[in-house]
Motif scaffolding. Structure first.
Motif, mmCIF file in Angstrom:
data_model
loop_
_atom_site.group_PDB
_atom_site.id
_atom_site.type_symbol
_atom_site.label_atom_id
_atom_site.label_comp_id
_atom_site.label_asym_id
_atom_site.label_seq_id
_atom_site.Cartn_x
_atom_site.Cartn_y
_atom_site.Cartn_z
ATOM 1 N N LEU A 101 -28.811 33.342 55.136
ATOM 2 C CA LEU A 101 -28.063 34.316 55.394
ATOM 3 C C LEU A 101 -28.128 35.964 55.573
ATOM 4 O O LEU A 101 -28.296 36.745 55.241
ATOM 5 C CB LEU A 101 -27.845 34.295 53.883
ATOM 6 N N GLY A 102 -30.046 34.943 56.124
ATOM 7 C CA GLY A 102 -30.537 36.588 56.341
ATOM 8 C C GLY A 102 -31.631 36.946 55.233
ATOM 9 O O GLY A 102 -32.514 38.084 54.988
ATOM 10 N N PHE A 103 -32.053 36.685 53.846
ATOM 11 C CA PHE A 103 -33.193 36.659 53.483
ATOM 12 C C PHE A 103 -34.096 36.321 53.812
ATOM 13 O O PHE A 103 -34.494 35.031 53.988
ATOM 14 C CB PHE A 103 -32.736 35.931 51.683
ATOM 15 N N HIS A 104 -35.326 37.213 53.045
ATOM 16 C CA HIS A 104 -36.700 36.504 53.354
ATOM 17 C C HIS A 104 -37.219 35.390 51.981
ATOM 18 O O HIS A 104 -37.410 36.464 50.581
ATOM 19 C CB HIS A 104 -37.684 37.660 53.235
ATOM 20 N N TYR A 105 -37.374 33.920 51.435
ATOM 21 C CA TYR A 105 -37.386 33.832 50.522
ATOM 22 C C TYR A 105 -38.998 32.791 50.536
ATOM 23 O O TYR A 105 -39.391 32.865 51.332
ATOM 24 C CB TYR A 105 -36.225 32.538 51.044
ATOM 25 N N TRP A 106 -38.687 33.170 49.245
ATOM 26 C CA TRP A 106 -40.105 32.239 48.592
ATOM 27 C C TRP A 106 -40.089 32.072 47.145
ATOM 28 O O TRP A 106 -39.932 32.005 46.280
ATOM 29 C CB TRP A 106 -41.514 33.315 49.065
ATOM 30 N N GLY A 107 -40.327 30.310 47.346
ATOM 31 C CA GLY A 107 -40.310 30.005 45.920
ATOM 32 C C GLY A 107 -41.342 29.341 46.552
ATOM 33 O O GLY A 107 -42.440 29.377 47.202
ATOM 34 N N ILE A 108 -41.359 28.037 45.135
ATOM 35 C CA ILE A 108 -43.640 28.009 44.801
ATOM 36 C C ILE A 108 -43.221 26.631 45.397
ATOM 37 O O ILE A 108 -42.877 25.454 45.497
ATOM 38 C CB ILE A 108 -43.869 27.764 42.510
ATOM 39 N N ALA A 109 -43.893 27.068 46.564
ATOM 40 C CA ALA A 109 -44.021 25.479 47.388
ATOM 41 C C ALA A 109 -43.368 24.669 47.925
ATOM 42 O O ALA A 109 -43.122 24.271 48.134
ATOM 43 C CB ALA A 109 -45.300 24.680 47.198
ATOM 44 N N ASN A 110 -42.134 26.001 48.497
ATOM 45 C CA ASN A 110 -40.638 25.145 48.721
ATOM 46 C C ASN A 110 -40.724 25.430 49.976
ATOM 47 O O ASN A 110 -40.033 26.292 50.283
ATOM 48 C CB ASN A 110 -39.664 26.141 48.122
ATOM 49 N N ARG A 161 -49.570 25.631 44.370
ATOM 50 C CA ARG A 161 -50.850 26.029 44.670
ATOM 51 C C ARG A 161 -51.593 25.375 46.055
ATOM 52 O O ARG A 161 -51.215 25.789 46.890
ATOM 53 C CB ARG A 161 -52.097 26.690 43.234
ATOM 54 N N LEU A 162 -51.767 24.082 46.012
ATOM 55 C CA LEU A 162 -52.323 23.188 46.629
ATOM 56 C C LEU A 162 -50.944 22.533 48.234
ATOM 57 O O LEU A 162 -51.846 23.413 49.377
ATOM 58 C CB LEU A 162 -53.023 22.191 46.132
ATOM 59 N N CYS A 163 -50.582 22.384 47.229
ATOM 60 C CA CYS A 163 -49.396 22.194 49.003
ATOM 61 C C CYS A 163 -48.805 23.829 48.833
ATOM 62 O O CYS A 163 -48.281 23.654 50.251
ATOM 63 C CB CYS A 163 -47.979 21.817 47.937
ATOM 64 N N ASP A 164 -49.214 24.616 48.416
ATOM 65 C CA ASP A 164 -48.354 25.890 48.938
ATOM 66 C C ASP A 164 -49.567 26.494 50.732
ATOM 67 O O ASP A 164 -49.071 26.994 51.591
ATOM 68 C CB ASP A 164 -48.171 26.606 48.272
ATOM 69 N N GLY A 165 -50.180 26.119 49.992
ATOM 70 C CA GLY A 165 -51.168 26.292 51.321
ATOM 71 C C GLY A 165 -51.441 25.079 52.241
ATOM 72 O O GLY A 165 -52.223 25.369 53.123
ATOM 73 N N LEU A 166 -51.445 24.400 52.430
ATOM 74 C CA LEU A 166 -51.328 23.345 52.919
ATOM 75 C C LEU A 166 -49.718 23.567 53.408
ATOM 76 O O LEU A 166 -49.461 22.490 54.858
ATOM 77 C CB LEU A 166 -51.455 21.761 52.805
ATOM 78 N N SER A 167 -48.437 24.684 53.128
ATOM 79 C CA SER A 167 -47.320 24.309 53.663
ATOM 80 C C SER A 167 -46.699 22.895 53.825
ATOM 81 O O SER A 167 -46.309 22.847 54.709
ATOM 82 C CB SER A 167 -47.365 24.888 55.204
ATOM 83 N N ILE A 168 -46.754 21.985 52.233
ATOM 84 C CA ILE A 168 -46.140 21.401 52.123
ATOM 85 C C ILE A 168 -45.054 22.159 50.879
ATOM 86 O O ILE A 168 -45.720 22.071 49.538
ATOM 87 C CB ILE A 168 -47.294 20.443 51.250
ATOM 88 N N ASN A 169 -43.641 21.028 50.900
ATOM 89 C CA ASN A 169 -43.177 20.757 49.883
ATOM 90 C C ASN A 169 -43.193 20.258 48.741
ATOM 91 O O ASN A 169 -43.248 19.117 48.464
ATOM 92 C CB ASN A 169 -41.323 21.044 51.146
#
Length: 428
Positions: free
Chosen positions: A418-427, A223-231
């Motif tokens: 492939l054209g997807f909008h992809y969201w993983g967990i801080a991925n 969750r922290l990494c997601d806010g900091l744009s870290i994989n």
């Protein structure tokens, strides 16, 4: 050796068949007639890769039999494993009702020296209770010993775990019993930890709680990494290469589930409270796990404009992990409950699990049918077949190509290309 397994569920059946592989004669005892009939016919009543072939092999060879006849089974076997359920009570503690009933029956019917082994996950002090309950059931005094021998099986790989254990824990105050149990396990090549029953019972709870802690740690860090744009995957790899930490249980996801981690963590927390030594770390582990699904669904809402009313969302995977049909405390089902509360039209698929359909939830046999017309797609369980889907075709079938990877199992760049909008967990 002649071994009786009381309880033919996931742990009992696996344990019994592995003992057959080691050359022992096994009897499986259960009061559920449907389970007994299925097992007698060589059919598993649950899904576990590789175990069905082993069952058929040993039923055919008559190395294992299944029965409802408690008296006969107790009298004819020398070592009795208690493998019944210990469900979570209202206060989080383990309910030992089934263990107590088995112990009373053993006491009532035992005719000579027996070793009674608790394989079920039980609280510290259960061996003493089992001893007490057996004595209560005895009509005349017959000698016996009680041993704690916890299981460390992972659903989906239980057979390999049972055949190739990391360790064997034997908790007993009787040298006679320890020697017999050591001999029973003679064909296994792994460290054997010999201790007293209380320590043995604690080892099981501590092991599962520590693994749950690793999962909650990486999820909260994500969750922290997601806010900091870290994989978070890079972070997991970087810290997992430290041999003091290790890479297992460090993949961010929607939280832990299943029959063991939630129940065992809560039980240990309750034990700690009753002992006057609260485990604040584990209390936080539970809180983080409960919040992880909320974090995930908020990301879905943000991406889809903040309102999920009447949206069609496809969810792939219902079991709490791949290679099992166990849905107990499944993060995927928790997510689905929250989606339904948002009045989402939910479409689901799982290779093994079947659920009851409702007015707002429909299950399909094929992934392509599941995603057709969907406004978004969620991967809830990390089944291998989802990794290898024809994603070009999936995109064509969807109303809009939005994908939420709740297991961080897909190649983000490949999916986005492939054209997807992809969201993983801080991925990122």
């Amino acid at each position: 050796m002649r071994i009786l397994i009381v309880g033919t569920g996931y742990v009992g059946t696996t344990t019994g068949l592995v003992f057959c592989e080691m050359g022992h004669q096994v009897t499986g005892l259960d009061l559920d007639e449907n389970k007994i009939k299925a097992l007698q016919a060589g059919k598993l009543h649950f899904y576990e890769p590789g175990l069905d072939e082993l069952l058929s092999k040993h039923v055919t060879a008559q190395h294992i039999e299944f029965t409802k006849k408690t008296k006969k089974a107790v009298k004819e076997n020398d070592i009795i494993f208690i493998c019944v359920g210990t469900p979570q009570g209202a206060d989080g503690s383990a309910d030992l009702t089934y263990v107590k009933n088995v112990a009373h029956s053993i006491g009532k019917y035992m005719n000579k020296y027996k070793i009674i082994v608790t394989k079920s996950t039980v609280p510290v002090g259960t061996a003493e209770l089992v001893t007490k309950w057996i004595k209560e059931g005895q009509e005349e005094q017959v000698p016996f010993d009680v041993v704690s021998n916890p299981e460390f099986l992972r659903e989906g790989s239980a057979l390999q775990d049972a055949l190739n254990p990391d360790r064997i824990v034997i908790g007993s105050t009787s040298e006679t019993a320890r020697a017999i149990i050591r001999e029973m396990y003679r064909g296994f090549h792994c460290p054997i930890v010999e201790t007293n029953p209380n320590a043995s019972e604690m080892i099981k709870y501590a092991a599962n709680s520590f693994l749950a802690m690793k999962i909650s740690f990486i999820n909260e860090l994500a969750r922290l990494c997601d806010g900091l744009s870290i994989n978070i995957n890079d972070v997991s790899t970087g810290i997992g290469l430290d041999t003091r930490i290790g890479p297992q249980f460090l993949r961010a996801g929607m939280g832990y589930g299943g029959s063991c981690f939630p129940k065992d963590v809560n039980a240990l927390i309750q034990i700690a409270k009753e002992s006057g030594q609260p485990l604040s770390i584990l209390e936080s582990v539970v809180q983080v796990n409960e919040e992880q699904t909320i974090f995930f669904i908020e990301k879905i809402k943000q991406t889809l404009g903040g309102n999920l009313l009447n949206k069609k969302i496809a969810v792939l995977g219902l079991s709490f992990k791949a290679n099992t049909d166990d849905t107990r405390e499944s993060p995927s089902l928790h997510l689905i409950d929250r989606l339904l509360a948002e009045q989402v039209q939910v479409r689901v698929h799982d290779p093994v699990v079947k659920i009851a359909a409702g007015p707002s939830i429909v299950q399909f046999q094929k992934v392509e049918e599941t995603v057709a017309g969907a406004d978004a797609l969620v991967i809830g369980t990390d089944w291998d077949e989802y990794k290898n889907l024809d994603w070009v075709r999936i995109k064509q079938l969807m109303n809009q190509p939005i994908l939420f990877d709740g297991r961080n199992m897909l190649d983000k760049r490949k999916i986005e290309n492939l054209g997807f909008h992809y969201w993983g967990i801080a991925n990122h």
